[in-house]
Design an enzyme around this catalytic site. Structure first.
Site, PDB file in Angstrom:
ATOM      1  N   TYR A   1      75.034  47.899  23.835  1.00  0.00           N
ATOM      2  CA  TYR A   1      73.590  47.623  23.877  1.00  0.00           C
ATOM      3  C   TYR A   1      73.062  47.643  25.329  1.00  0.00           C
ATOM      4  O   TYR A   1      72.000  48.214  25.599  1.00  0.00           O
ATOM      5  CB  TYR A   1      73.363  46.255  23.227  1.00  0.00           C
ATOM      6  CG  TYR A   1      71.944  45.781  23.098  1.00  0.00           C
ATOM      7  CD1 TYR A   1      71.065  46.371  22.204  1.00  0.00           C
ATOM      8  CD2 TYR A   1      71.480  44.703  23.853  1.00  0.00           C
ATOM      9  CE1 TYR A   1      69.765  45.900  22.064  1.00  0.00           C
ATOM     10  CE2 TYR A   1      70.189  44.218  23.720  1.00  0.00           C
ATOM     11  CZ  TYR A   1      69.328  44.819  22.823  1.00  0.00           C
ATOM     12  OH  TYR A   1      68.043  44.353  22.684  1.00  0.00           O
TER      13      TYR A   1
ATOM     14  N   LYS B   1      70.270  50.194  26.572  1.00  0.00           N
ATOM     15  CA  LYS B   1      68.988  49.669  27.066  1.00  0.00           C
ATOM     16  C   LYS B   1      68.774  49.996  28.549  1.00  0.00           C
ATOM     17  O   LYS B   1      67.628  50.058  29.012  1.00  0.00           O
ATOM     18  CB  LYS B   1      68.907  48.154  26.823  1.00  0.00           C
ATOM     19  CG  LYS B   1      68.717  47.776  25.337  1.00  0.00           C
ATOM     20  CD  LYS B   1      67.455  48.371  24.722  1.00  0.00           C
ATOM     21  CE  LYS B   1      66.979  47.642  23.480  1.00  0.00           C
ATOM     22  NZ  LYS B   1      65.895  48.379  22.787  1.00  0.00           N
TER      23      LYS B   1
HETATM   24  N1  NAD Z   1      64.274  39.582  20.077  1.00  0.00           N
HETATM   25  C1  NAD Z   1      64.727  39.638  21.308  1.00  0.00           C
HETATM   26  O1  NAD Z   1      65.054  38.617  21.953  1.00  0.00           O
HETATM   27  C2  NAD Z   1      64.860  40.961  22.009  1.00  0.00           C
HETATM   28  C3  NAD Z   1      65.271  40.954  23.342  1.00  0.00           C
HETATM   29  C4  NAD Z   1      65.379  42.160  24.009  1.00  0.00           C
HETATM   30  C5  NAD Z   1      65.070  43.344  23.372  1.00  0.00           C
HETATM   31  N2  NAD Z   1      64.710  43.327  22.066  1.00  0.00           N
HETATM   32  C6  NAD Z   1      64.429  44.611  21.429  1.00  0.00           C
HETATM   33  O2  NAD Z   1      63.188  44.559  20.756  1.00  0.00           O
HETATM   34  C7  NAD Z   1      63.208  45.483  19.668  1.00  0.00           C
HETATM   35  C8  NAD Z   1      62.732  44.790  18.398  1.00  0.00           C
HETATM   36  O3  NAD Z   1      63.645  43.752  18.046  1.00  0.00           O
HETATM   37  P1  NAD Z   1      63.209  42.462  17.208  1.00  0.00           P
HETATM   38  O4  NAD Z   1      63.675  41.275  17.960  1.00  0.00           O
HETATM   39  O5  NAD Z   1      61.788  42.553  16.798  1.00  0.00           O
HETATM   40  O6  NAD Z   1      64.198  42.610  15.954  1.00  0.00           O
HETATM   41  P2  NAD Z   1      63.902  42.457  14.371  1.00  0.00           P
HETATM   42  O7  NAD Z   1      65.237  42.531  13.715  1.00  0.00           O
HETATM   43  O8  NAD Z   1      63.046  41.275  14.110  1.00  0.00           O
HETATM   44  O9  NAD Z   1      63.040  43.750  14.039  1.00  0.00           O
HETATM   45  C9  NAD Z   1      63.571  45.034  14.262  1.00  0.00           C
HETATM   46  C10 NAD Z   1      63.104  45.947  13.143  1.00  0.00           C
HETATM   47  O10 NAD Z   1      63.684  47.239  13.423  1.00  0.00           O
HETATM   48  C11 NAD Z   1      64.187  47.752  12.208  1.00  0.00           C
HETATM   49  N3  NAD Z   1      65.297  48.679  12.491  1.00  0.00           N
HETATM   50  C12 NAD Z   1      66.539  48.401  12.925  1.00  0.00           C
HETATM   51  N4  NAD Z   1      67.261  49.508  13.019  1.00  0.00           N
HETATM   52  C13 NAD Z   1      66.465  50.531  12.615  1.00  0.00           C
HETATM   53  C14 NAD Z   1      66.641  51.916  12.464  1.00  0.00           C
HETATM   54  N5  NAD Z   1      67.808  52.505  12.728  1.00  0.00           N
HETATM   55  N6  NAD Z   1      65.593  52.657  12.039  1.00  0.00           N
HETATM   56  C15 NAD Z   1      64.392  52.095  11.759  1.00  0.00           C
HETATM   57  N7  NAD Z   1      64.175  50.764  11.857  1.00  0.00           N
HETATM   58  C16 NAD Z   1      65.191  50.000  12.285  1.00  0.00           C
HETATM   59  C17 NAD Z   1      64.683  46.553  11.414  1.00  0.00           C
HETATM   60  O11 NAD Z   1      64.755  46.836  10.011  1.00  0.00           O
HETATM   61  C18 NAD Z   1      63.615  45.517  11.758  1.00  0.00           C
HETATM   62  O12 NAD Z   1      62.563  45.494  10.825  1.00  0.00           O
HETATM   63  C19 NAD Z   1      64.641  46.040  19.597  1.00  0.00           C
HETATM   64  O13 NAD Z   1      64.702  47.279  20.244  1.00  0.00           O
HETATM   65  C20 NAD Z   1      65.430  45.006  20.353  1.00  0.00           C
HETATM   66  O14 NAD Z   1      66.619  45.534  20.890  1.00  0.00           O
HETATM   67  C21 NAD Z   1      64.574  42.169  21.363  1.00  0.00           C
END
Ligand code: NAD
Length: 276
Positions: free
Chosen positions: A166, A170
């Site tokens: 990851y 990223k």
């Molecule tokens: N939540 C955090 O603390 C955090 C921190 C850093 C980065 N991020 C990044 O933010 C983004 C969103 O994450 P989030 O926290 O909202 O997670 P989440 O799990 O709440 O939502 C992510 C959504 O993406 C969808 N998804 C996953 N894989 C997929 C795929 N292959 N094709 C289509 N849809 C897909 C899932 O079904 C889900 O609905 C991600 O890229 C994550 O890496 C999140």
């Protein structure tokens, strides 16, 4: 009063839940028309309905961003329904952690495919459409700025234990952002990145809740150990994880005209945390 994103066409991957959903709602509230994507059909449709319920326009393009035909379908949906593309947010993602000695090739490539290869393919598929639109506008003496926002993480900026896949993906998306900011400036496209710290979503919920996500037939655990979660929150200067709405706010900054001369940047949205 006209809204800042009136009529703009925005495509957001992974917008059925979490941060992606909040970005979709925020852009729709400001007048954008949305192409909503998620791996799961129900949450994607739910976001579409929520946007329609507030008088907005949205269509769903369901499926994994890693599917070989996904990028063409996704860009095709925007062209077919809304005749254009103005904003692309590469947000879809999940984590599949392990220390490096236990990380399989499958784990490595699954995360690379989702967080880096899929955004690359989506942007590659968008290029001819954006080039044609931009050329026609420039020929008519109009400069219309388009926006790409790629989602990174503090893990990509600083690295994180158990997340070599990851963290690498990223970090890679930041490199893609910088390269494309240079390639696409001539088409009046700004390309930026937002790196999140701890945002409270399903991805970072307590593992005690036992949530899993099914990716290509594999049930993958989502969430963070509750002890680790509370320790992480104590290290954040603002003293808490962010909300999806707060996360969406930082993406919104790169979507509005006020940021039209900002490109190739990574904005850290972490409640003041400057390292890991
Ligand atoms: N939540 C955090 O603390 C955090 C921190 C850093 C980065 N991020 C990044 O933010 C983004 C969103 O994450 P989030 O926290 O909202 O997670 P989440 O799990 O709440 O939502 C992510 C959504 O993406 C969808 N998804 C996953 N894989 C997929 C795929 N292959 N094709 C289509 N849809 C897909 C899932 O079904 C889900 O609905 C991600 O890229 C994550 O890496 C999140």
């Amino acid at each position: 009063m006209s809204k800042k994103l009136d009529g703009k066409v925005a495509l957001i991957t992974g917008s059925g839940r979490g941060i992606g959903r909040s970005i979709a709602m925020k852009l729709a509230e400001d007048g954008a028309r949305l192409v909503i994507n998620d791996l799961d059909a129900d949450p994607a449709q739910e976001t579409v309905e929520a946007i329609k319920a507030m008088g907005g326009e949205a269509v769903a393009c369901v499926g994994s961003v890693t599917a070989p035909d996904f990028s063409e379908r996704f860009i095709g949906a925007a062209v077919e329904h809304f005749k254009g593309i103005d904003i692309i947010v590469n947000n879809a993602g999940y984590t599949w952690d392990n220390v490096i000695q236990k990380m399989t090739d499958e784990q490595w490539y699954a995360i690379m495919d989702c967080h880096l290869t899929a955004p690359f393919r989506i942007l590659r598929a968008a290029q001819p459409v954006i080039r044609a639109l931009s050329k026609a506008e420039m020929d008519g003496g109009v400069r219309k700025v388009r926006k790409v926002v790629n989602i990174s993480s503090m893990a990509g900026v600083f690295g994180n234990v158990g997340q070599s896949n990851y963290s690498a993906a990223k970090a890679g998306i930041m490199g893609l952002t910088q390269a494309l900011a240079k390639e696409w400036g001539r088409m009046n496209v700004t390309v930026n990145c937002v790196a999140f710290g701890l945002i409270k979503t399903r991805l970072t919920g307590s593992t005690a809740e036992g949530a899993t996500t099914n990716i290509d037939g594999r049930d993958i655990k989502v969430g963070v150990n509750p002890g680790l979660l509370s320790m992480m929150e104590q290290t954040i200067p603002l003293g808490r994880g962010g909300t999806p709405e707060e996360a969406a706010g930082s993406v919104y900054l790169f979507c509005i005209p006020e940021s039209d001369y900002v490109s190739g940047q990574t904005l850290i949205c972490s409640g003041g945390l400057t390292g890991m």
